[in-house]
Design a protein around this motif. Structure first.
Motif, PDB file in Angstrom:
ATOM      1  N   UNK A 179       0.718  -1.071   0.327  1.00 46.24           N
ATOM      2  CA  UNK A 179      -0.013   0.112   0.272  1.00 46.24           C
ATOM      3  C   UNK A 179       0.959   0.952   0.072  1.00 46.24           C
ATOM      4  N   UNK A 180       1.755   1.332   0.961  1.00 46.03           N
ATOM      5  CA  UNK A 180       2.954   2.227   1.081  1.00 46.03           C
ATOM      6  C   UNK A 180       3.756   2.937  -0.116  1.00 46.03           C
ATOM      7  N   UNK A 181       4.097   1.129  -1.197  1.00 41.11           N
ATOM      8  CA  UNK A 181       5.163   1.415  -2.349  1.00 41.11           C
ATOM      9  C   UNK A 181       4.140   1.869  -3.006  1.00 41.11           C
ATOM     10  N   UNK A 182       2.800   2.060  -3.450  1.00 40.11           N
ATOM     11  CA  UNK A 182       1.559   2.084  -4.434  1.00 40.11           C
ATOM     12  C   UNK A 182       1.462   4.114  -3.679  1.00 40.11           C
ATOM     13  N   UNK A 183       1.039   3.569  -2.745  1.00 41.62           N
ATOM     14  CA  UNK A 183       0.554   5.469  -2.738  1.00 41.62           C
ATOM     15  C   UNK A 183       2.132   6.395  -2.982  1.00 41.62           C
ATOM     16  N   UNK A 184       3.869   6.035  -2.303  1.00 42.84           N
ATOM     17  CA  UNK A 184       4.975   6.167  -3.138  1.00 42.84           C
ATOM     18  C   UNK A 184       4.810   6.763  -3.974  1.00 42.84           C
ATOM     19  N   UNK A 185       4.537   5.970  -4.936  1.00 42.83           N
ATOM     20  CA  UNK A 185       5.086   5.950  -6.522  1.00 42.83           C
ATOM     21  C   UNK A 185       3.951   6.756  -7.047  1.00 42.83           C
TER      22      UNK A 185
END
Length: 327
Positions: free
Chosen positions: A88-94
């Motif tokens: 979740x946090x990876x896709x939020x960051x991307x």
């Protein structure tokens, strides 16, 4: 509790712990008050006192140590929680960084520094990451102790220090790049652990190999040539040697040293996997065998392999498939 546990049960993961040690007041007192791993002299004394075979006493202490460890169901739930967060946090960051100019041009991290606005999305990205790494810092002391405990402790300290330091000094632009880069491979490792606990060996191996490739590319390629390049050289060129430049880059270089150590462990595990045909044990883990037959077979295998009662090969007491990630 409401998502991971039902998923685990549907995959056939049982909430059953390791073999429990036979109740014995004398051995329990030694275990809790004196030592959890008695030496040869103490084993001989206990053998005479209880009229037990030394191997039986060794097996009792091994079972007693293992019975306090979390079950596969507990480990599955923990990995699923971490997988959910990392993904979740990876896709939020991307999604956030895709439209950010400094994602495509790292020199933008230093233009008009330190007068750079802190947007609400950037703020929440930072605060979520900081909260998560603080939780890892505390939970590390209650998790299974591994060989890389000290390395992980240093990693969490460096990460928390970097997040806090970069936020206080408004270096959040380059900070978001570091966070997103580290999240790129973490969810793949957790996915491999989930496959391991569910006994999907091929899926486990595939996720681990993908994790290894992404980890090495991001931590040994992109990180030094993209992140360290901008913090060491571009920042010096554009804003000069600010007072905390040495501390900031010192923490980033500390992370790079840890990346090199972990990359070595990953490459070694991948090599063993290619030789043996499947991913083997986690070189970080201090896991013991709870197999009743280990003592019988240890002489012929020099203490590395043993055969469990159901005939499956074991390494350090856990099924050989996916050993490298044993939590």
């Amino acid at each position: 509790r409401f998502i991971a546990k039902p998923c685990a049960i549907n995959l056939g993961i049982q909430d059953s712990g390791p073999h429990r040690a036979q109740p014995n007041a004398i051995l329990e007192k030694v275990f809790t008050s004196i030592t959890k791993s008695p030496d040869g002299k103490r084993l001989e004394g206990l053998s005479k006192q209880l009229d037990w075979d030394v191997r039986k006493i060794q097996r009792w202490f091994r079972h007693r140590r293992n019975q306090d460890k979390p079950t596969t169901l507990t480990k599955f739930c923990e990995s699923m929680w971490r997988f959910t967060f990392y993904l979740s946090i990876f896709f939020y960051g991307i999604r956030f960084l895709w439209t950010a100019p400094w994602f495509w041009d790292t020199r933008q991290c230093w233009y008009n520094y330190p007068f750079q606005p802190l947007t609400s999305r950037l703020y929440y990205y930072y605060i979520l990451e900081l909260a998560f790494y603080w939780s890892l810092m505390f939970s590390q002391f209650t998790d299974i102790k591994r060989k890389d405990f000290l390395i992980m402790f240093v990693h969490h300290l460096a990460t928390i220090g970097l997040i806090t330091f970069s936020y206080m000094n408004n270096m959040v632009r380059v900070g978001t790049l570091v966070l997103c880069l580290h999240d790129a491979s973490d969810f793949l490792l957790e996915a491999a652990k989930l496959a391991n606990y569910a006994k999907y060996q091929r899926l486990c191996d595939a996720f681990f190999m993908l994790f290894g490739v992404v980890f090495i590319v991001t931590r040994l390629g992109i990180y030094p040539f993209w992140i360290l390049n901008t913090t060491l050289f571009e920042s010096w060129e554009l804003i000069g040697p600010y007072p905390s430049w040495w501390l900031f880059n010192g923490l980033l270089i500390t992370l790079q040293i840890l990346h090199i150590i972990w990359s070595y462990l990953i490459i070694r595990t991948a090599y063993k996997a290619l030789v043996r045909g499947k991913v083997s044990k986690d070189d970080r883990s201090d896991v013991e065998s709870s197999s009743e037959e280990e003592d019988v077979t240890s002489n012929s295998t020099k203490g590395v392999f043993s055969t469990s009662s159901n005939g499956s090969n074991r390494i350090n007491g856990h099924v050989a498939s996916g050993q490298w990630m044993e939590e």
